[in-house]
Design an enzyme around this catalytic site. Structure first.
Site, mmCIF file in Angstrom:
data_model
loop_
_atom_site.group_PDB
_atom_site.id
_atom_site.type_symbol
_atom_site.label_atom_id
_atom_site.label_comp_id
_atom_site.label_asym_id
_atom_site.label_seq_id
_atom_site.Cartn_x
_atom_site.Cartn_y
_atom_site.Cartn_z
ATOM 1 N N GLU A 219 -37.963 -39.182 21.031
ATOM 2 C CA GLU A 219 -37.164 -38.121 21.643
ATOM 3 C C GLU A 219 -35.681 -38.218 21.255
ATOM 4 O OE1 GLU A 219 -38.085 -37.960 25.826
ATOM 5 O OE2 GLU A 219 -40.198 -37.521 25.450
ATOM 6 N N GLU A 338 -46.847 -37.091 22.283
ATOM 7 C CA GLU A 338 -46.815 -37.727 23.604
ATOM 8 C C GLU A 338 -46.899 -36.621 24.633
ATOM 9 O OE1 GLU A 338 -43.551 -40.569 24.608
ATOM 10 O OE2 GLU A 338 -43.423 -39.412 26.476
#
Length: 542
Positions: A219, A338
């Protein structure tokens, strides 16, 4: 008039599936069961062609990098129970990553073993007394990690060869394909990725012949918030090109998978990150990865988990990502690298309960239908409350759901299109695949219809005369007790029986219930189910 008023009050809930042939297509109509015509839902199932084919590892799982925050906890991967549960989900990728990966460094200590040795799986089995001790200590560690998440202050940690060995041994002994997430927050003064530590790890893994794939960073859109570092899309792409060049020089890893950039779902504040990354680094990656959660785990409710409007937000995000990837790097596969129900570690009292299954099964159905190639579930084991196993390493409802999906659903997606003006159309959600061909129990041409009923009232499904004698096996998953409160349960019933492991090394036989020919199929309120139509003779499934 009194009769009509009663009918109108229940028409929204009582549905009846009716199947017929229209223009070479199988059409399922869902009507209210009041005997008076009423509203109807028509679902076109086109068995003549496959819409798309996803990876055979479509449903994959993750181990959160937080497990290595103190590497003694990686020994939990030697639990015979956990290995049994992981092995049953193959074929699948095993992603090791998450927020903590960008705060970890590899530090060799000369303490290692060869995870590829013969009999290593038996040698490494965790004794029960040590397993229980580690599980108790992990509960305390999880609270510490949660506090880090809440405060946004992440402690830097180191891991040794031994932790890598344990992780690889778990993947190898379970038959999972390991993807290891490297730290992207190791930066040079010029703010490019510092690859020195990764080279050290790659050299060690290569010397041990550990076959695995790689990711870089987790991220990157949140680096500013988590570490006070900003990396733009172009630089991120260059970092991946750098890693790709390193892998190219490796005898073992020159053709290995490299996945990224593992960005969060599209938001206005960082919408330029993915296009910039792809323009600079698309050629370096095997597939483009992004992350998705429906809701904030600290501010959600059971109603959100049952809300079709919330479930439909996934489609919007998928379309945005696919459109970006296709415009910059057409043909590149896209993964949900994810994902789970709620971000922030999950929603306490929801993300590990039966209720979470509605989000999980719908994500699997919608993701495959819209074009995702792989979906990696956060998390098999790690911190948070969205795991597939509980604190005792016993399977939670989403594990059993995942296991049934693996058993019954093949990679071939078949078109299932609903047509109706019916107000509650989206509360009955239906997907269709070829039945998993590796399941020798079923004939060639079998199809698996899986459905979610977000209503509290039962849905009744009937088949038409021309296939009324087809053999159908039903796998209906419900909460242990009737009523909405039971949706908070951490147990699940399959065809009326609560699912449990037989022992730490044995899973129960997941038996379907064979329906009498011509008898209506019943999908209870607040349930989801798989229906294998064994005599469908779908030409695309042969």
């Amino acid at each position: 008039m009194k009769y009509l008023a009663s009918v109108s009050a229940i028409v929204v809930f009582l549905l009846l599936f009716r199947v017929s042939r229209v223009g070479g297509k199988t059409v399922i109509s869902i009507d209210d069961d009041d005997g008076g015509g009423g509203q109807s839902i028509r679902v076109d199932l086109d068995l003549s062609h496959v819409v798309r084919v996803v990876s055979e590892r479509f449903l994959s799982v993750a181990i959160d990098a937080s497990l290595m925050s103190d590497e003694k906890f990686v020994n939990l991967l030697n639990s015979p129970k956990l290995r049994t549960l992981a092995k049953a989900l193959t074929p699948a990728f095993l992603r090791f990553g998450g927020t903590k990966q960008d705060f970890m460094k590899f530090k060799p200590q000369g303490r290692y073993f060869h995870a590829g040795d013969n009999n290593v799986c038996e040698k490494l089995e965790l004794p029960p007394f040590l397993e229980n001790k580690l599980k108790q200590e992990w509960l305390l560690q999880s609270k510490t990690l949660l506090q880090e998440e809440v405060e946004g202050k992440y402690k830097k940690t180191k891991f040794s060869e031994y932790a890598v060995d344990l992780l690889y041994a778990f993947a190898n002994c379970s038959g999972l394909d390991l993807i290891f997430g490297l730290n992207a927050l190791l930066r040079t003064p010029e703010n490019s990725w510092d690859s020195a530590n990764a080279k050290l790890l790659l050299k060690y893994c290569g010397s041990r012949q550990y076959v695995m794939s790689w990711e870089l960073g987790n991220e990157p859109n949140s680096y500013q918030k988590k570490a006070g570092i900003r990396v733009d899309g172009y630089q991120l792409g260059q970092d991946f090109v750098h890693l790709h060049q390193i892998l190219q020089k490796s005898t073992l890893y020159h053709s290995t998978g490299l996945y990224g950039p593992d960005i969060g779902q599209p938001h206005d504040s960082h919408k330029d990150l993915l296009p910039g990354f792809l323009e600079a680094g698309a050629e370096a990656i095997t597939a483009c990865t992004w992350h998705h959660y429906y809701v904030n785990g600290r501010d959600t409710s059971l109603e959100d988990f049952l809300n079709p409007v919330v479930l439909d937000t996934l489609a919007t995000k998928i379309h945005e990502v696919l459109e970006t990837v296709r415009s910059v790097s057409p043909g590149k596969k896209v993964w949900l690298g994810e994902t789970s129900s709620a971000y922030g570690g999950g929603a306490v009292g929801l993300s590990d309960t039966f209720a979470a299954g509605f989000m999980w099964l719908d994500k699997l159905g919608l993701g495959a239908k819209l074009g995702l190639d792989v979906i990696i579930r956060q998390v098999l084991i790690g911190s948070g409350t969205y795991h597939l196993v509980d604190d005792n390493l016993d399977p939670l409802p989403d594990y059993w759901l995942s296991l049934l999906y693996k058993k019954l659903v093949g990679p071939e997606v078949i078109k299932a299109e609903v047509h109706t003006n019916f107000a509650t159309k989206k509360q009955v959600r239906v997907y269709l695949h070829c039945t998993n061909r590796k399941s020798t129990h079923y004939k060639q041409g079998a199809v698996t219809l899986f459905a979610l009923n977000l209503n509290k009232d039962q849905v009744t499904i009937t088949l038409p005369s021309h296939i009324a004698n087809s053999t159908i096996e039903a796998f209906v998953l419900e909460a242990p007790e009737p009523g909405k409160q039971s949706l908070y349960s951490r147990s699940v019933k399959l065809n009326g029986e609560v699912l449990k492991m037989v022992d730490d090394r044995t899973l129960p036989a997941l038996q379907g219930s064979e329906l009498p020919p011509g008898e209506p199929i019943k999908l209870p309120g607040f349930s989801f189910a798989f229906f294998v139509i064994t005599d469908a003779r779908a030409p695309v499934c042969k």
